[in-house]
Design a protein around this motif. Structure first.
Motif, PDB file in Angstrom:
ATOM      1  N   PRO A   1      70.439  81.804  58.939  1.00  0.00           N
ATOM      2  CA  PRO A   1      69.350  81.187  58.173  1.00  0.00           C
ATOM      3  C   PRO A   1      68.758  82.124  57.122  1.00  0.00           C
ATOM      4  O   PRO A   1      68.726  83.349  57.291  1.00  0.00           O
ATOM      5  CB  PRO A   1      68.304  80.853  59.240  1.00  0.00           C
ATOM      6  N   LEU A   2      68.251  81.516  56.055  1.00  0.00           N
ATOM      7  CA  LEU A   2      67.633  82.260  54.958  1.00  0.00           C
ATOM      8  C   LEU A   2      66.560  83.226  55.470  1.00  0.00           C
ATOM      9  O   LEU A   2      66.506  84.385  55.044  1.00  0.00           O
ATOM     10  CB  LEU A   2      67.032  81.294  53.926  1.00  0.00           C
ATOM     11  N   ALA A   3      65.717  82.780  56.379  1.00  0.00           N
ATOM     12  CA  ALA A   3      64.633  83.641  56.878  1.00  0.00           C
ATOM     13  C   ALA A   3      65.177  84.918  57.515  1.00  0.00           C
ATOM     14  O   ALA A   3      64.604  86.002  57.339  1.00  0.00           O
ATOM     15  CB  ALA A   3      63.765  82.877  57.879  1.00  0.00           C
ATOM     16  N   VAL A   4      66.281  84.805  58.237  1.00  0.00           N
ATOM     17  CA  VAL A   4      66.885  85.982  58.873  1.00  0.00           C
ATOM     18  C   VAL A   4      67.497  86.889  57.809  1.00  0.00           C
ATOM     19  O   VAL A   4      67.311  88.110  57.832  1.00  0.00           O
ATOM     20  CB  VAL A   4      67.949  85.558  59.918  1.00  0.00           C
ATOM     21  N   CYS A   5      68.224  86.294  56.861  1.00  0.00           N
ATOM     22  CA  CYS A   5      68.828  87.083  55.774  1.00  0.00           C
ATOM     23  C   CYS A   5      67.764  87.804  54.974  1.00  0.00           C
ATOM     24  O   CYS A   5      67.902  88.981  54.630  1.00  0.00           O
ATOM     25  CB  CYS A   5      69.643  86.175  54.852  1.00  0.00           C
ATOM     26  N   GLU A   6      66.687  87.098  54.697  1.00  0.00           N
ATOM     27  CA  GLU A   6      65.599  87.680  53.902  1.00  0.00           C
ATOM     28  C   GLU A   6      64.904  88.797  54.674  1.00  0.00           C
ATOM     29  O   GLU A   6      64.509  89.819  54.086  1.00  0.00           O
ATOM     30  CB  GLU A   6      64.612  86.591  53.503  1.00  0.00           C
ATOM     31  N   ALA A   7      64.756  88.654  55.969  1.00  0.00           N
ATOM     32  CA  ALA A   7      64.141  89.710  56.779  1.00  0.00           C
ATOM     33  C   ALA A   7      65.021  90.960  56.807  1.00  0.00           C
ATOM     34  O   ALA A   7      64.511  92.082  56.817  1.00  0.00           O
ATOM     35  CB  ALA A   7      63.881  89.200  58.195  1.00  0.00           C
ATOM     36  N   ARG A   8      66.341  90.759  56.807  1.00  0.00           N
ATOM     37  CA  ARG A   8      67.263  91.906  56.793  1.00  0.00           C
ATOM     38  C   ARG A   8      67.222  92.589  55.429  1.00  0.00           C
ATOM     39  O   ARG A   8      67.124  93.797  55.345  1.00  0.00           O
ATOM     40  CB  ARG A   8      68.700  91.438  57.060  1.00  0.00           C
ATOM     41  N   ASP A   9      67.398  91.817  54.379  1.00  0.00           N
ATOM     42  CA  ASP A   9      67.377  92.247  52.977  1.00  0.00           C
ATOM     43  C   ASP A   9      67.930  93.656  52.781  1.00  0.00           C
ATOM     44  O   ASP A   9      67.228  94.547  52.276  1.00  0.00           O
ATOM     45  CB  ASP A   9      65.952  92.142  52.429  1.00  0.00           C
ATOM     46  N   PRO A  10      69.204  93.895  53.145  1.00  0.00           N
ATOM     47  CA  PRO A  10      69.752  95.256  53.126  1.00  0.00           C
ATOM     48  C   PRO A  10      69.764  95.917  51.750  1.00  0.00           C
ATOM     49  O   PRO A  10      69.725  97.140  51.650  1.00  0.00           O
ATOM     50  CB  PRO A  10      71.180  95.072  53.652  1.00  0.00           C
ATOM     51  N   LYS A  11      69.783  95.120  50.688  1.00  0.00           N
ATOM     52  CA  LYS A  11      69.837  95.692  49.338  1.00  0.00           C
ATOM     53  C   LYS A  11      68.533  95.495  48.567  1.00  0.00           C
ATOM     54  O   LYS A  11      68.462  95.834  47.393  1.00  0.00           O
ATOM     55  CB  LYS A  11      70.992  95.053  48.559  1.00  0.00           C
ATOM     56  N   GLY A  12      67.528  94.917  49.203  1.00  0.00           N
ATOM     57  CA  GLY A  12      66.259  94.672  48.530  1.00  0.00           C
ATOM     58  C   GLY A  12      66.321  93.558  47.500  1.00  0.00           C
ATOM     59  O   GLY A  12      65.417  93.419  46.671  1.00  0.00           O
ATOM     60  N   LEU A  13      67.352  92.735  47.558  1.00  0.00           N
ATOM     61  CA  LEU A  13      67.542  91.690  46.553  1.00  0.00           C
ATOM     62  C   LEU A  13      66.583  90.513  46.735  1.00  0.00           C
ATOM     63  O   LEU A  13      66.106  89.949  45.743  1.00  0.00           O
ATOM     64  CB  LEU A  13      68.990  91.217  46.562  1.00  0.00           C
ATOM     65  N   TYR A  14      66.324  90.147  47.978  1.00  0.00           N
ATOM     66  CA  TYR A  14      65.383  89.044  48.207  1.00  0.00           C
ATOM     67  C   TYR A  14      63.986  89.421  47.716  1.00  0.00           C
ATOM     68  O   TYR A  14      63.294  88.615  47.107  1.00  0.00           O
ATOM     69  CB  TYR A  14      65.340  88.663  49.688  1.00  0.00           C
ATOM     70  N   ARG A  15      63.584  90.652  47.967  1.00  0.00           N
ATOM     71  CA  ARG A  15      62.280  91.128  47.514  1.00  0.00           C
ATOM     72  C   ARG A  15      62.198  91.027  45.987  1.00  0.00           C
ATOM     73  O   ARG A  15      61.212  90.530  45.444  1.00  0.00           O
ATOM     74  CB  ARG A  15      62.053  92.573  47.973  1.00  0.00           C
ATOM     75  N   LYS A  16      63.260  91.464  45.302  1.00  0.00           N
ATOM     76  CA  LYS A  16      63.287  91.392  43.835  1.00  0.00           C
ATOM     77  C   LYS A  16      63.271  89.942  43.353  1.00  0.00           C
ATOM     78  O   LYS A  16      62.582  89.606  42.382  1.00  0.00           O
ATOM     79  CB  LYS A  16      64.516  92.108  43.287  1.00  0.00           C
ATOM     80  N   ALA A  17      64.032  89.080  44.040  1.00  0.00           N
ATOM     81  CA  ALA A  17      64.079  87.663  43.643  1.00  0.00           C
ATOM     82  C   ALA A  17      62.715  87.011  43.829  1.00  0.00           C
ATOM     83  O   ALA A  17      62.257  86.251  42.966  1.00  0.00           O
ATOM     84  CB  ALA A  17      65.143  86.927  44.447  1.00  0.00           C
ATOM     85  N   ARG A  18      62.050  87.297  44.930  1.00  0.00           N
ATOM     86  CA  ARG A  18      60.720  86.727  45.186  1.00  0.00           C
ATOM     87  C   ARG A  18      59.683  87.237  44.181  1.00  0.00           C
ATOM     88  O   ARG A  18      58.744  86.533  43.843  1.00  0.00           O
ATOM     89  CB  ARG A  18      60.265  87.040  46.613  1.00  0.00           C
ATOM     90  N   ALA A  19      59.895  88.456  43.697  1.00  0.00           N
ATOM     91  CA  ALA A  19      58.972  89.039  42.723  1.00  0.00           C
ATOM     92  C   ALA A  19      59.286  88.602  41.293  1.00  0.00           C
ATOM     93  O   ALA A  19      58.586  88.995  40.357  1.00  0.00           O
ATOM     94  CB  ALA A  19      59.014  90.567  42.825  1.00  0.00           C
ATOM     95  N   GLY A  20      60.348  87.813  41.132  1.00  0.00           N
ATOM     96  CA  GLY A  20      60.723  87.348  39.804  1.00  0.00           C
ATOM     97  C   GLY A  20      61.516  88.362  38.995  1.00  0.00           C
ATOM     98  O   GLY A  20      61.770  88.165  37.809  1.00  0.00           O
ATOM     99  N   GLU A  21      61.939  89.454  39.626  1.00  0.00           N
ATOM    100  CA  GLU A  21      62.707  90.498  38.942  1.00  0.00           C
ATOM    101  C   GLU A  21      64.198  90.190  38.899  1.00  0.00           C
ATOM    102  O   GLU A  21      64.937  90.836  38.157  1.00  0.00           O
ATOM    103  CB  GLU A  21      62.490  91.841  39.647  1.00  0.00           C
ATOM    104  N   LEU A  22      64.630  89.243  39.694  1.00  0.00           N
ATOM    105  CA  LEU A  22      66.045  88.891  39.797  1.00  0.00           C
ATOM    106  C   LEU A  22      66.150  87.377  39.738  1.00  0.00           C
ATOM    107  O   LEU A  22      65.652  86.682  40.615  1.00  0.00           O
ATOM    108  CB  LEU A  22      66.608  89.438  41.123  1.00  0.00           C
ATOM    109  N   ARG A  23      66.776  86.860  38.684  1.00  0.00           N
ATOM    110  CA  ARG A  23      66.887  85.411  38.485  1.00  0.00           C
ATOM    111  C   ARG A  23      68.256  84.925  38.940  1.00  0.00           C
ATOM    112  O   ARG A  23      69.243  85.657  38.884  1.00  0.00           O
ATOM    113  CB  ARG A  23      66.701  85.057  37.012  1.00  0.00           C
ATOM    114  N   GLY A  24      68.294  83.673  39.376  1.00  0.00           N
ATOM    115  CA  GLY A  24      69.554  83.056  39.778  1.00  0.00           C
ATOM    116  C   GLY A  24      70.083  83.583  41.099  1.00  0.00           C
ATOM    117  O   GLY A  24      71.293  83.606  41.319  1.00  0.00           O
ATOM    118  N   PHE A  25      69.186  83.990  41.987  1.00  0.00           N
ATOM    119  CA  PHE A  25      69.609  84.560  43.269  1.00  0.00           C
ATOM    120  C   PHE A  25      69.825  83.438  44.282  1.00  0.00           C
ATOM    121  O   PHE A  25      68.931  82.632  44.541  1.00  0.00           O
ATOM    122  CB  PHE A  25      68.567  85.563  43.775  1.00  0.00           C
TER     123      PHE A  25
END
Length: 189
Positions: free
Chosen positions: A125-149
């Motif tokens: 599930p997305l929630a589990v993947c986002e909690a793991r976030d091994p590359k910090g990509l979800y954090r960047k996507a949520r902050a608007g720093e990474l589009r099309g994630f």
């Protein structure tokens, strides 16, 4: 092993036919981890195999591609063509790619050949993947720093009928590995 003909008629392909195990799922789902574990297990069995990891391929073969739907489709097409060639050379391929769209995975199946292609949905599930976030990509996507994630502002279409579905948020690595090996054993690998 008995000899069979390559798809193009050359003798010498070992039986059973090499497979392409296509692991699809969100970033952080566990695709790369499972692909490495499966690669190691198959090598211990004496099976020639190789991992085609989406992150690694984007540093070489697919470095000219972005993350638009067209570029993602081309990325998957290239990887599927490489997998087909490797299968024809007697190598089992383990692909670890997000490959978010049903149509693109169907294209990969067609290129590789349905008899060789196994779709495995790493359905964490997305929630589990986002909690793991091994590359910090979800954090960047949520902050608007990474589009099309994928999973945040780009869609992921889950397979409706994969050959195997694994949720690494519930199943441990060893259980997932055993299920992957059982799938291949059922295919005669």
């Amino acid at each position: 092993m008995t000899d069979q003909a390559f798809p193009d008629g050359r003798p010498g392909l070992p039986s059973p036919l090499p497979q392409t195990i296509w692991l699809t799922g969100l970033s952080g789902a566990g695709k790369s981890t499972l692909s490495r574990r499966l690669d190691e297990a198959l090598r211990q069995r004496g099976v020639p195999c190789s991992v085609l990891d989406g992150d690694v391929l984007r540093t070489g073969l697919c470095r000219d591609l972005g993350f638009s739907e067209d570029d993602r489709r081309e990325n998957i097409r290239r990887v599927a063509e490489v997998a087909r060639l490797m299968n024809a050379a007697g190598v089992t391929v383990i692909g670890a790619l997000i490959s978010p769209l049903v149509r693109d995975r169907a294209m990969a199946r067609e290129i590789v050949g349905p008899a060789r292609f196994l779709e495995v949905h790493v359905a964490t599930p997305l929630a589990v993947c986002e909690a793991r976030d091994p590359k910090g990509l979800y954090r960047k996507a949520r902050a608007g720093e990474l589009r099309g994630f994928t999973g945040i502002d780009a869609r992921y279409e889950a397979p409706e009928a994969p050959d195997l579905r694994l949720d690494t948020g519930v199943l441990d690595e060893e259980t997932c590995l055993q299920q992957l090996l059982s799938l291949l054993d059922a295919r005669g690998r």
